[in-house]
Design a protein around this motif. Structure first.
Motif, PDB file in Angstrom:
ATOM      1  N   TYR A  59      60.587 -33.619  -3.765  1.00 22.97           N
ATOM      2  CA  TYR A  59      60.412 -33.937  -5.176  1.00 22.97           C
ATOM      3  C   TYR A  59      61.480 -33.178  -5.937  1.00 22.97           C
ATOM      4  O   TYR A  59      61.612 -31.963  -5.770  1.00 22.97           O
ATOM      5  N   VAL A  60      62.256 -33.893  -6.757  1.00 30.73           N
ATOM      6  CA  VAL A  60      63.312 -33.250  -7.535  1.00 30.73           C
ATOM      7  C   VAL A  60      62.931 -33.265  -9.008  1.00 30.73           C
ATOM      8  O   VAL A  60      62.704 -34.329  -9.586  1.00 30.73           O
ATOM      9  N   VAL A  61      62.855 -32.079  -9.602  1.00 29.80           N
ATOM     10  CA  VAL A  61      62.646 -31.962 -11.038  1.00 29.80           C
ATOM     11  C   VAL A  61      64.005 -32.218 -11.681  1.00 29.80           C
ATOM     12  O   VAL A  61      64.947 -31.453 -11.476  1.00 29.80           O
ATOM     13  N   ASP A  62      64.102 -33.300 -12.427  1.00 26.69           N
ATOM     14  CA  ASP A  62      65.373 -33.710 -13.031  1.00 26.69           C
ATOM     15  C   ASP A  62      65.675 -32.828 -14.239  1.00 26.69           C
ATOM     16  O   ASP A  62      65.131 -33.021 -15.319  1.00 26.69           O
ATOM     17  N   THR A  63      66.566 -31.868 -14.042  1.00 29.63           N
ATOM     18  CA  THR A  63      66.888 -30.932 -15.129  1.00 29.63           C
ATOM     19  C   THR A  63      67.680 -31.594 -16.250  1.00 29.63           C
ATOM     20  O   THR A  63      67.687 -31.082 -17.370  1.00 29.63           O
ATOM     21  N   SER A  64      68.309 -32.723 -15.985  1.00 33.10           N
ATOM     22  CA  SER A  64      69.043 -33.402 -17.052  1.00 33.10           C
ATOM     23  C   SER A  64      68.085 -34.117 -18.008  1.00 33.10           C
ATOM     24  O   SER A  64      68.474 -34.500 -19.105  1.00 33.10           O
ATOM     25  N   ALA A  65      66.840 -34.290 -17.592  1.00 36.58           N
ATOM     26  CA  ALA A  65      65.857 -34.971 -18.429  1.00 36.58           C
ATOM     27  C   ALA A  65      64.889 -33.995 -19.103  1.00 36.58           C
ATOM     28  O   ALA A  65      63.927 -34.415 -19.715  1.00 36.58           O
TER      29      ALA A  65
END
Length: 152
Positions: A37-43
């Protein structure tokens, strides 16, 4: 041929459909499965504050139970399905740009195949891959199986 299969997941229906394909392949090849699971830091919303954004970018999700729960549920679905088929599974949560983190994780963990869902789209937009799937394809030399949601 495939010893380690990576399944990036966001918990969506499309991602869960990709899990079925990954489990089937893992069973056939006696492969391990990694759920990512990747927490999208750009969002990330800047209204969170710089300290909280910094913690997310460092992968410190302990103070964010909703985010941690969402990630655990998404990777937990993969783990439960893998374990039901006696497939070894590893769960991981990271933060960053999804396609980069997927590529980095795959390289760091000797992944032989990435199985991921396309974006859940219909009509004309269905012909296009989701941006994460497309960017992952372009950022790794590891084979990527992009699975579309079954509308039936």
């Amino acid at each position: 041929m495939y010893d380690t299969i990576l399944v990036p997941t966001d918990g969506s229906d499309t991602a869960e459909y990709a899990v079925e394909h990954a489990i089937d392949l893992a069973e056939k090849y006696d492969a391990d499965v990694h759920a990512l699971y990747v927490v999208d830091t750009s969002a990330i919303d800047v209204s969170l504050g710089t300290e909280q954004v910094d913690r997310i970018q460092q992968g410190k999700f302990g103070d964010m139970p909703e985010l941690e729960q969402r990630a655990d549920e998404a990777t937990g679905v993969v783990a439960a399905k893998a374990e039901a088929h006696d497939i070894r599974v590893t769960e991981a949560v990271v933060a960053g740009q999804p396609h980069k983190q997927i590529s980095n994780y795959a390289a760091d963990n000797d992944v032989d195949l990435i199985v991921m869902g396309s974006a859940g789209r219909s009509g004309v937009r269905r012909a296009l891959l989701g941006s994460v799937a497309e960017r992952t394809l372009r950022s790794t030399k590891i084979p990527v199986l992009v699975v579309d949601r079954d509308d039936d």
